[in-house]
Design a protein around this motif. Structure first.
Motif, PDB file in Angstrom:
ATOM      1  N   THR B 266       0.995  -1.074   0.137  1.00 23.97           N
ATOM      2  CA  THR B 266      -0.036   0.026  -0.103  1.00 23.97           C
ATOM      3  C   THR B 266       0.823   1.366   0.069  1.00 23.97           C
ATOM      4  O   THR B 266       0.829   2.591  -1.062  1.00 23.97           O
ATOM      5  CB  THR B 266      -0.639  -0.283   0.693  1.00 23.97           C
ATOM      6  OG1 THR B 266      -1.993  -1.219   0.533  1.00 23.97           O
ATOM      7  CG2 THR B 266      -1.415   1.086   0.764  1.00 23.97           C
ATOM      8  N   PRO B 267       2.001   1.353   1.056  1.00 17.88           N
ATOM      9  CA  PRO B 267       2.643   2.405   1.177  1.00 17.88           C
ATOM     10  C   PRO B 267       3.092   3.122  -0.452  1.00 17.88           C
ATOM     11  O   PRO B 267       2.930   4.140  -1.106  1.00 17.88           O
ATOM     12  CB  PRO B 267       3.500   2.100   1.819  1.00 17.88           C
ATOM     13  CG  PRO B 267       3.217   1.346   2.845  1.00 17.88           C
ATOM     14  CD  PRO B 267       2.473   0.093   2.191  1.00 17.88           C
ATOM     15  N   TYR B 268       3.672   1.989  -1.007  1.00 13.49           N
ATOM     16  CA  TYR B 268       4.301   2.667  -2.408  1.00 13.49           C
ATOM     17  C   TYR B 268       3.499   2.674  -3.389  1.00 13.49           C
ATOM     18  O   TYR B 268       3.360   3.024  -4.479  1.00 13.49           O
ATOM     19  CB  TYR B 268       5.207   0.834  -2.933  1.00 13.49           C
ATOM     20  CG  TYR B 268       6.834   0.824  -2.278  1.00 13.49           C
ATOM     21  CD1 TYR B 268       7.545   1.389  -1.919  1.00 13.49           C
ATOM     22  CD2 TYR B 268       6.106  -0.433  -1.453  1.00 13.49           C
ATOM     23  CE1 TYR B 268       8.559   1.007  -1.083  1.00 13.49           C
ATOM     24  CE2 TYR B 268       7.159  -0.728   0.009  1.00 13.49           C
ATOM     25  CZ  TYR B 268       8.451  -0.231  -0.188  1.00 13.49           C
ATOM     26  OH  TYR B 268       8.948  -0.431   0.308  1.00 13.49           O
ATOM     27  N   ILE B 269       1.820   2.126  -3.261  1.00 12.06           N
ATOM     28  CA  ILE B 269       0.681   1.855  -4.364  1.00 12.06           C
ATOM     29  C   ILE B 269       0.525   3.534  -4.448  1.00 12.06           C
ATOM     30  O   ILE B 269       0.773   4.087  -5.409  1.00 12.06           O
ATOM     31  CB  ILE B 269      -0.579   1.105  -4.068  1.00 12.06           C
ATOM     32  CG1 ILE B 269       0.107   0.347  -4.897  1.00 12.06           C
ATOM     33  CG2 ILE B 269      -1.250   1.887  -5.065  1.00 12.06           C
ATOM     34  CD1 ILE B 269       0.932   0.043  -5.955  1.00 12.06           C
ATOM     35  N   ILE B 270       0.232   4.531  -3.016  1.00 11.24           N
ATOM     36  CA  ILE B 270       0.168   5.719  -2.779  1.00 11.24           C
ATOM     37  C   ILE B 270       1.345   6.121  -3.049  1.00 11.24           C
ATOM     38  O   ILE B 270       0.498   7.333  -3.594  1.00 11.24           O
ATOM     39  CB  ILE B 270       0.355   5.988  -1.310  1.00 11.24           C
ATOM     40  CG1 ILE B 270      -0.690   4.899  -0.559  1.00 11.24           C
ATOM     41  CG2 ILE B 270       0.229   7.115  -0.807  1.00 11.24           C
ATOM     42  CD1 ILE B 270      -1.203   5.337   1.116  1.00 11.24           C
ATOM     43  N   ALA B 271       2.557   6.146  -2.942  1.00  8.18           N
ATOM     44  CA  ALA B 271       3.450   7.160  -3.385  1.00  8.18           C
ATOM     45  C   ALA B 271       3.681   7.100  -4.989  1.00  8.18           C
ATOM     46  O   ALA B 271       3.541   7.831  -5.810  1.00  8.18           O
ATOM     47  CB  ALA B 271       4.383   6.314  -3.113  1.00  8.18           C
ATOM     48  N   ARG B 272       2.600   5.483  -5.267  1.00  3.15           N
ATOM     49  CA  ARG B 272       2.997   5.649  -6.889  1.00  3.15           C
ATOM     50  C   ARG B 272       2.219   6.558  -7.933  1.00  3.15           C
ATOM     51  O   ARG B 272       1.638   7.495  -8.547  1.00  3.15           O
ATOM     52  CB  ARG B 272       2.457   4.364  -7.303  1.00  3.15           C
ATOM     53  CG  ARG B 272       2.862   4.292  -9.491  1.00  3.15           C
ATOM     54  CD  ARG B 272       2.496   2.677  -9.669  1.00  3.15           C
ATOM     55  NE  ARG B 272       3.503   1.882  -8.989  1.00  3.15           N
ATOM     56  CZ  ARG B 272       3.197   0.386  -9.111  1.00  3.15           C
ATOM     57  NH1 ARG B 272       1.705   0.090  -9.458  1.00  3.15           N
ATOM     58  NH2 ARG B 272       4.300  -0.402  -8.653  1.00  3.15           N
ATOM     59  N   ALA B 273       0.667   6.809  -6.863  1.00  5.25           N
ATOM     60  CA  ALA B 273      -0.311   7.589  -6.646  1.00  5.25           C
ATOM     61  C   ALA B 273       0.509   9.420  -7.302  1.00  5.25           C
ATOM     62  O   ALA B 273      -0.074  10.248  -7.769  1.00  5.25           O
ATOM     63  CB  ALA B 273      -1.337   7.806  -5.924  1.00  5.25           C
ATOM     64  N   PHE B 274       1.406   9.416  -6.148  1.00  5.24           N
ATOM     65  CA  PHE B 274       2.093  11.112  -6.118  1.00  5.24           C
ATOM     66  C   PHE B 274       2.790  11.137  -7.130  1.00  5.24           C
ATOM     67  O   PHE B 274       2.607  11.893  -8.051  1.00  5.24           O
ATOM     68  CB  PHE B 274       2.558  10.592  -5.341  1.00  5.24           C
ATOM     69  CG  PHE B 274       1.303  11.481  -3.715  1.00  5.24           C
ATOM     70  CD1 PHE B 274       1.859  12.960  -3.770  1.00  5.24           C
ATOM     71  CD2 PHE B 274       1.700  10.873  -3.166  1.00  5.24           C
ATOM     72  CE1 PHE B 274       0.227  12.909  -3.039  1.00  5.24           C
ATOM     73  CE2 PHE B 274       0.554  11.239  -2.198  1.00  5.24           C
ATOM     74  CZ  PHE B 274       0.163  12.928  -1.848  1.00  5.24           C
ATOM     75  N   THR B 275       3.864   9.753  -7.554  1.00 10.04           N
ATOM     76  CA  THR B 275       4.311  10.244  -8.640  1.00 10.04           C
ATOM     77  C   THR B 275       4.170   9.347  -9.795  1.00 10.04           C
ATOM     78  O   THR B 275       4.032  10.926 -11.018  1.00 10.04           O
ATOM     79  CB  THR B 275       5.420   8.449  -8.835  1.00 10.04           C
ATOM     80  OG1 THR B 275       5.780   8.422  -7.663  1.00 10.04           O
ATOM     81  CG2 THR B 275       6.448   8.993 -10.328  1.00 10.04           C
ATOM     82  N   ASN B 276       2.420   9.878 -10.078  1.00 11.49           N
ATOM     83  CA  ASN B 276       1.430   9.642 -11.563  1.00 11.49           C
ATOM     84  C   ASN B 276       1.209  10.972 -11.805  1.00 11.49           C
ATOM     85  O   ASN B 276       0.197  11.423 -12.510  1.00 11.49           O
ATOM     86  CB  ASN B 276       0.822   8.617 -11.708  1.00 11.49           C
ATOM     87  CG  ASN B 276       1.655   7.324 -11.698  1.00 11.49           C
ATOM     88  OD1 ASN B 276       2.437   7.175 -11.987  1.00 11.49           O
ATOM     89  ND2 ASN B 276       0.492   6.774 -11.051  1.00 11.49           N
ATOM     90  N   SER B 277       0.802  11.560 -10.851  1.00 11.00           N
ATOM     91  CA  SER B 277       0.298  12.801 -10.639  1.00 11.00           C
ATOM     92  C   SER B 277       0.285  14.192 -11.883  1.00 11.00           C
ATOM     93  O   SER B 277       1.922  13.936 -11.903  1.00 11.00           O
ATOM     94  CB  SER B 277       0.232  13.752  -8.985  1.00 11.00           C
ATOM     95  OG  SER B 277       1.802  13.521  -8.895  1.00 11.00           O
ATOM     96  N   LYS B 278      -0.192  15.041 -12.437  1.00  8.93           N
ATOM     97  CA  LYS B 278       0.140  15.310 -13.765  1.00  8.93           C
ATOM     98  C   LYS B 278      -1.241  16.710 -13.444  1.00  8.93           C
ATOM     99  O   LYS B 278      -1.681  16.562 -12.102  1.00  8.93           O
ATOM    100  CB  LYS B 278      -0.658  14.982 -14.676  1.00  8.93           C
ATOM    101  CG  LYS B 278       0.831  13.648 -15.163  1.00  8.93           C
ATOM    102  CD  LYS B 278       0.219  14.155 -16.854  1.00  8.93           C
ATOM    103  CE  LYS B 278       1.046  12.186 -16.603  1.00  8.93           C
ATOM    104  NZ  LYS B 278       0.094  11.806 -17.400  1.00  8.93           N
ATOM    105  N   SER B 279      -0.766  18.003 -13.333  1.00 11.46           N
ATOM    106  CA  SER B 279      -1.553  18.941 -13.844  1.00 11.46           C
ATOM    107  C   SER B 279      -1.927  18.754 -15.477  1.00 11.46           C
ATOM    108  O   SER B 279      -2.040  18.148 -15.599  1.00 11.46           O
ATOM    109  CB  SER B 279      -1.417  20.558 -13.439  1.00 11.46           C
ATOM    110  OG  SER B 279       0.155  20.829 -14.442  1.00 11.46           O
TER     111      SER B 279
END
Lengths: 775, 281
Positions: B266-279
């Motif tokens: 889970t912690p890594y998937i949360i991190a991945r969601a941040f890494t994937n984030s875009k504007s």
């Protein structure tokens, strides 16, 4: 080899348009309102004694036309492709979730379903075994009290292969690699569920069984005694099949037995179809295996011996597990392929098939070879590491070459096609294997892996004859009738190509009729990658006989020697004299009025196979398909997710009758192997299957696959039609070990149990980290 | 089998009258992707089906009062290709994870909310985007923030005479970011075991107004408020390395064979969601 016209060309599949338009009729499309609907009551326990059955309420329900228990079976209450040990209706006990306890036929599905809910059954529950190793333990409850062929208690059969002096080889070995490997129970996941329409025929007092299946005549032989009918009174018919992968050799018996006894009882037509959940719970599966593999080698990388013990989970019934020598089927394949594609001078191999309370294990693409190759191909990578040698170089050092003997004593012959070396080289070249290295990308690690394999064409020792019926029409068109099955693999197209090429008529002048015991002689089952090669040879034989007959007749018309005549593209002519050309049709119609018979039976048998029970020595196969597969896999060490980034497979198919269809087989096999390696597994708990939907049982989607790169290698088989060898099953074999070896390369962790699910991968990674901390 | 009456209203008031009349007897069908499988498995056998996908008032995506509105009958396919949705890159990623292309042609975000499955891709991302649900019945409308919408698995605040009229998402600012990630057992057509949606604003290089939503880690989609507070004011790289170390306390680790996997990943998937984030820019 002569110039080929239509063979070796990627002609469009004959069935493509009808299937694409949704117009082709599968068995389920033949349902009519006047058919009764059959249903089976399956038990709620996997292993239990039946204490009481009360069907009285079900019998009283309006619309119910038959309620049957074991006592109502007209003949033998047992059937099976090799041994009649599976009851149509369980009498005293149930051995797995798929043993019907009561059968019902009613006017519609709802009434049949309602009738099932009114039946009361009391059970005395027995210990149920999921793991064959538990079923083998001292004091284990016997799954079959008096099994007709079991070797000892829950042990069905043992296959031995002994050659050389394995003990000495291990004493003198520089290196010994020893590992335990496990492969799971796997479902075939054909798209079309099992189904049978059984029609009572008042003229013959027999039955017509329409059902997707892979072996029409085996169905008749297995089920006629159940119905108390002569073989000749049972006609097995099959429409096109929505996938089989080996499973429909057996599962057809389950549905046809039920529909058949209900049809005989009611003298009406009965429609019986399994739900998807029932397909999961009741039909056959891939044999799960537990393999202890020991490999001995010299320090310069020559294999000197193997010592392998494999326990196969047989499930509840024999199916294709094997009985006595030489009828050893899947169990035998796990033994003979224990040494893979390598020259191994000393071997001791034991494969034990053991009953459990899981669904019966049956034929499944690869027929035991994938399990055996998983172990040996993983062993080879570990040996390469120990020797600090490239794993491909190590393989090349040891592969079987012309004149070498396998562990079971068969001598490899170049004349039957030995293309492994070329397969390996082509894969290496395409992947630039020697210079292929990877940058690690954050938490994602990459690796490369290779595996090689061999697979004998056909199922010799079981039933290997191939016959067909060919009839020439007076307009020069030709009907070829084979009892083999079109299940998506392209049989119809391949047979058309072979017939057109051999007889010299046009592709569009040949019509193939399939899978009807009333229309064709026994072609043998459509299994073991045998149809193109063996039935193809029978078609060639028939066409050659007809060709000779028509040329002999044409010679009288041309006033020429028949050896100077040729038939090509539907024309008959004197070779070299274009002006003599006449339509084939005119020769046929003249032959017809001149008392020349227009039809013929084509036949082919492979050289008589052998396999000795005492030590597993013999020559079981006439030819082998070879192949190599390279994989690039990426694994995220934080989440355990695996991505197959590249797959290159090369297979030596002897001769590709239709290269596009061969590529289709290669791609399908590779995709199925990726499923086997990464996600597929039937999960059993005390004989009860826990994942019986496609939400819980996973198969790969296109997003789980890379571009599938396929290379066809052709080292002709002197005994195959135009040089062909079988290619249906082989491409599933190398995927799992190639993926495992790529993960080994990426992570430096050896994982020996498939499937490599994310949780399993993380377990291995955490264990490695913990291990390092201890050091 | 008893007969089922099938209604296909075209107007909202027609739909609402039907719901008022049949109330609990009626089963609403939107895309039908969940209901149809329940019916085939005979888990439900409704007397009345009210099909809402052709109700005119519910079929648009539009903007009003700084909110983007997704109508209750708009399909996933229509949502992802709509110009107004481009400002939520995380929502597009989440929707592209739902089922398969044929499913997304008929299934809807509103249906995803109303079904209240524990692992809904779209609902998780909408929760991170601070969406609210506009509910309508014959008595009138009410707005419920999405974080108060779910009660339990399969249970929401929707009453049997009510329907989701629209989903409202605050318009993104110039510096708004969103991202989505999931862990599934395979890459296509699987219900994920961990779902994470994140949204935040980037103010002078720092994350503000951080929202983290999680799916499949509790009975309903949840917000990880404790983690949001930890991340608030950090730079993106700081946030990514921080979330990798924390298993959010709001995630209750439902008992299943995937419990350990969830704990580890889970912690890594949360991190991945941040890494994937875009504007949107």
């Amino acid at each position: 080899m002569q110039d080929l016209g239509i063979v070796n060309k990627s002609v469009k599949r004959s069935d493509a348009l009808a299937k694409t338009l949704g117009m082709a009729k599968f068995t389920g499309d033949l349902k009519r309102k006047d058919m009764l609907v059959g249903k089976a009551l399956f038990p709620v326990h996997a292993h239990a004694l039946i204490k009481r059955i009360d069907t009285s309420k079900a019998k009283e329900l309006p619309g119910v036309e038959a309620v049957m228990t074991a006592a109502d079976i007209p003949g033998r209450n047992g059937y099976g492709i090799m041994c009649p040990d599976k009851p149509v209706i369980a009498e005293k006990k149930v051995c797995y979730e798929g043993d019907p306890v009561v059968l019902v036929a009613a006017v519609d599905e709802e009434t049949a379903q309602k009738a099932l809910s009114l039946i009361e059954v009391d059970y005395e529950v027995l210990e149920a075994y999921d793991d064959p190793r538990d079923a083998l333990k001292e004091g284990a409850v016997l799954i079959h009290e008096n099994h007709p062929v079991a070797e000892d208690g829950n042990l069905l059969t043992t296959v031995k292969v002994d050659s050389g002096d394995f003990e000495k080889a291990f004493q003198e070995a520089d290196i010994i690699i020893e590992n335990d490997y496990e492969t799971p129970i796997v479902e075939h996941c054909y798209m079309e569920p099992d189904i049978c329409i059984a029609e009572y025929d008042p003229l013959t007092q027999g039955l017509v069984l329409t059902s997707p299946q892979q072996a029409a005549y085996a169905t008749i032989r297995s089920l006629a005694p159940v119905f108390n009918l002569k073989h000749s009174q049972v006609r097995a018919v099959c429409s096109i099949v929505g996938g089989g992968f080996g499973g429909k050799e057996d599962s057809v018996l389950d549905v046809a037995a039920v529909a058949g006894v209900l049809a005989l009882k009611t003298k009406k037509t009965v429609y019986f179809e399994l739900t998807r959940e029932e397909v999961f719970k009741t039909t056959g599966k891939r044999h799960p295996t537990y393999i202890k593999h020991r490999l001995a080698a010299t320090k310069d990388g020559k294999i000197t011996g193997i010592d392998v013990t494999t326990i196969l989970g047989k499930g509840a019934y024999v199916s294709m597990g094997g009985i006595q020598a030489p009828l050893l089927a899947v169990t035998m394949r796990t033994a003979i392929y224990a040494g893979g594609t390598y020259y191994v001078p000393n071997a001791r191999v034991r494969s034990h098939s053991v009953f459990t309370n899981a669904p019966y294990s049956c034929a499944f693409r690869g027929f035991g070879a994938p399990q055996a190759h998983f172990a040996i191909e993983c062993q080879m990578d570990e040996l390469a590491r120990k020797l600090n040698m490239d794993p491909v170089e190590l393989r090349m050092k040891n592969i079987l070459r012309d004149g070498d003997r396998t562990i079971y004593g068969q001598v490899m012959k170049k004349s039957r096609g030995l293309g492994l070396e070329e397969c390996v080289n082509r894969v290496k070249e395409q992947m630039k294997w020697d210079s292929l290295t990877f940058e690690n990308d954050g938490s994602v690690k990459r690796g490369k892996g290779m595996a090689v394999f061999m697979y004998g064409t056909g199922i010799p020792l079981l039933f290997e004859g191939a016959h067909c019926y060919i009839n020439t029409q007076t307009d020069g068109s030709v009907n070829v009738a084979v009892s083999s099955t079109e299940m998506g693999q392209g049989l119809i197209t391949a047979m058309t190509q072979i017939a057109a090429e051999t007889l010299g008529v046009r592709f569009e002048d040949v019509v193939i009729s399939i899978s009807d015991s009333g229309a064709s002689p026994d072609g043998g089952p459509t299994v073991g990658s045998r149809a193109t090669t063996l039935v193809g040879n029978a078609v060639m034989d028939g066409c050659n006989k007809l060709k000779k007959r028509f040329l002999d007749f044409a010679a009288t018309q041309f006033n020429a020697d028949p050896r100077d005549l040729e038939i090509k593209d539907g024309k008959v002519f004197v070779v070299g004299k274009q002006e003599t050309e006449v339509p084939f049709a005119s020769i046929v119609s003249k032959a017809f009025v001149n008392q020349v018979p227009l039809s013929v039976v084509g036949t082919w048998y492979p050289p008589k196979p052998s396999f000795r029970g005492e030590d597993g020595q013999g020559t079981p196969m006439h030819a082998y398909t070879f192949g190599a597969q390279g994989i690039v896999a990426a694994v995220d060490v934080e989440t355990g997710e695996i991505t197959i980034e590249r797959s290159v497979i090369a297979c030596d198919v002897g001769k590709a009758i239709n290269p596009a269809m061969v590529e289709g087989q290669l791609e399908g096999g590779v995709a199925q192997a990726i499923g086997w390696a990464l996600m597929e597994e039937s999960i059993m708990k005390k004989g009860i299957m826990e994942n019986t939907t496609f939400h819980k049982y996973l198969v790969p989607s296109t997003k789980d696959l890379p571009d599938l790169e396929s290379i066809i290698v052709e080292h002709p088989n002197e005994l195959g039609p135009y040089g062909a060898k079988g290619i249906g099953e082989p491409p599933i074999i190398p995927g799992a070990p190639a993926i495992r070896n790529a993960l080994y390369d990426a992570l430096n962790i050896k994982m020996n149990t498939i499937p490599f699910t994310a949780d399993r991968v993380l377990d291995s990674i955490y264990a490695q980290v913990a291990g390092k901390e201890v050091e | 089998m008893s007969d089922t009456t099938f209604y296909k209203p075209n107007q909202l008031d027609e739909l609402l009258s039907l719901l008022e009349k049949y109330n609990e007897q009626a089963v609403m069908v939107n895309g039908g992707t969940d209901i149809v499988s329940k019916m085939t498995e005979k888990r439900i056998s409704p007397e009345v089906i009210v099909y809402m996908q052709e109700v005119n008032e519910l079929t648009t995506v539009q903007v009003s009062n700084n909110m983007i509105s997704i109508g209750g009958a708009v399909t996933y396919k229509s949502v992802v290709k709509h110009e107004l949705i481009k400002q939520y890159p995380g929502l597009i990623t989440a929707i592209e994870c739902v089922g398969s292309p044929p499913i997304r042609v008929v299934a809807t975000p509103a249906g995803n909310l109303a079904t209240a499955a524990p692992a809904p891709d779209c609902a998780v991302m909408l929760l991170a985007l601070d969406a609210k649900v506009r509910i309508v019945s014959i008595a009138g409308e009410r707005d419920v923030p999405l974080k108060n919408f779910f009660i339990n698995t399969g249970e929401t605040v929707l009453k049997s005479n009510e329907v989701i009229k629209e989903i409202l998402i605050p318009e993104s600012g110039e510096s708004s970011y969103s991202g989505y990630a999931r862990l599934a057992r395979k890459k296509g057509q699987d219900i994920a075991k961990i779902l994470v949606g994140v949204a935040y604003d980037l103010t002078e290089g720092k994350l503000t107004n951080v929202k983290i939503a999680l799916g499949a880690l509790s009975n309903t989609p949840i917000r990880a408020n404790s983690l949001e507070q930890e991340v608030e004011g950090k730079t993106l790289p700081e946030a990514i390395s921080l979330v990798k170390k924390i298993y959010p306390e709001e995630a209750t680790r439902r008992l299943s064979r995937y419990k350990l996997l969830k704990e580890r990943a889970t912690p890594y998937i949360i991190a991945r969601a941040f890494t994937n984030s875009k504007s949107v820019n």
